[in-house]
Design an enzyme around this catalytic site. Structure first.
Site, PDB file in Angstrom:
ATOM      1  CG  HIS A 164      40.545  42.566  33.551  1.00 62.04           C
ATOM      2  ND1 HIS A 164      40.044  43.654  33.391  1.00 62.04           N
ATOM      3  CD2 HIS A 164      39.652  41.731  32.609  1.00 62.04           C
ATOM      4  CE1 HIS A 164      39.115  43.675  32.406  1.00 62.04           C
ATOM      5  NE2 HIS A 164      39.253  42.690  31.845  1.00 62.04           N
ATOM      6  CD  GLU A 207      36.134  47.770  37.508  1.00 56.14           C
ATOM      7  OE1 GLU A 207      37.432  48.021  38.353  1.00 56.14           O
ATOM      8  OE2 GLU A 207      36.309  47.334  36.110  1.00 56.14           O
ATOM      9  CG  ASP A 264      43.169  44.963  36.091  1.00 51.95           C
ATOM     10  OD1 ASP A 264      43.056  44.737  33.972  1.00 51.95           O
ATOM     11  OD2 ASP A 264      41.474  44.886  36.429  1.00 51.95           O
TER      12      ASP A 264
END
Length: 279
Positions: A164, A105, A174
């Site tokens: 993603h 992330e 994203d």
């Protein structure tokens, strides 16, 4: 006596390493958080009604919620354990990528509207997103992390380092068009179309674009989840948009054009040569 018994148990195990094995880690999935560092860390590390996690969190230095003076990768889940980052996902005939991937992330407060309705009802023209840029310092930190991961899993195919949006084409956008995939490629990470191959296929398709069936087959061969219907339907538009977000971020309308198919065929020739030969 206990020491003797332990020794006997250990001696009873014979290790003969089999050649019939491979790494369970075959994919790297890069996400953007859509939240600031503090909220991202909370969501990724504490139990919520929709629990999520990732193996790593890469912060942004200009984030007021970030408490340090220098950027530091945050490790949240050991690589050998499954993090809950991919959700319902598909890439290269693999479903449920949590089992086979490392999730990263990256703090980036992008926002998208129109994606909260059921997947079957999503229309591309209703999806609107705002994608902030990524800082050089943040990407430098990410490159170091990726190089470290790839040193442990050197057999990961560059085309299997994905976003993603690549693995959840109708749900996710994203890390977005601002994410510098080409910069990563220049650092030896991930996939990007070779210029000469792109030009070769641009000339190939300059007179006529491939039919809908061939485009769907090409997207599926590269890794995207798509059914072969022979029509440029809604799923095809979302798959094309996901592809363009990654490999042609200047225009991610989901429309078919010569540049898009030239890039698609170039990538297949580079990274999926067997599948490319079958098209």
């Amino acid at each position: 006596v206990l020491a003797t018994l332990v020794g006997c148990v250990a001696d009873a195990t014979v290790f003969v390493e089999s050649t019939n094995q491979n790494s369970r880690i075959e994919f790297i999935v890069i996400h953007a958080t859509s939240e600031n560092f503090s909220e991202s860390l909370r969501l990724l590390t504490t139990r919520t009604s929709n629990p999520v996690s990732s193996h790593y969190l890469v912060p942004e230095l200009n984030d007021p919620s970030y408490p340090f003076y220098s950027l530091r990768v945050h490790s949240l889940v050991p690589e050998h354990r499954r993090a809950w980052h991919a959700g319902v996902s598909y890439w290269g005939e693999e479903v449920g990528l949590n089992d086979r991937s490392i999730g990263i992330e990256v703090v980036n407060e992008f926002k998208c509207s129109g994606t909260q309705v059921p997947v079957s009802e999503i229309q591309l023209d209703e999806v609107e997103c705002d994608f902030p840029s990524y800082s050089d310092e943040q990407i430098e930190l990410l490159v170091g992390l990726l190089n470290s991961i790839l040193s442990r899993y050197p057999n990961i195919n560059p085309i299997d380092i994905v976003g993603h949006s690549d693995i959840a084409i109708m749900r996710k956008s994203d890390p977005g068009p601002s994410f510098p995939w080409e910069v990563l490629y220049e650092q030896g990470i991930g996939a990007w179309p070779d210029g000469m191959l792109k030009e070769k296929h641009r000339l190939q398709f300059s007179g006529a674009l491939p039919c809908a069936t061939k485009i769907q087959e090409a997207l599926l061969a590269l890794g995207y989840q798509i059914k072969i219907t022979g029509e440029l339907d809604s799923q095809s538009t979302f798959a094309l948009r996901a592809f363009q977000l990654h490999f042609r971020p200047a225009d991610y309308s989901g429309e078919v054009d010569v540049e898009t198919v030239a890039i698609l065929w170039a990538l297949l020739e580079q990274y999926r040569p067997r599948e490319s030969a079958n098209l």
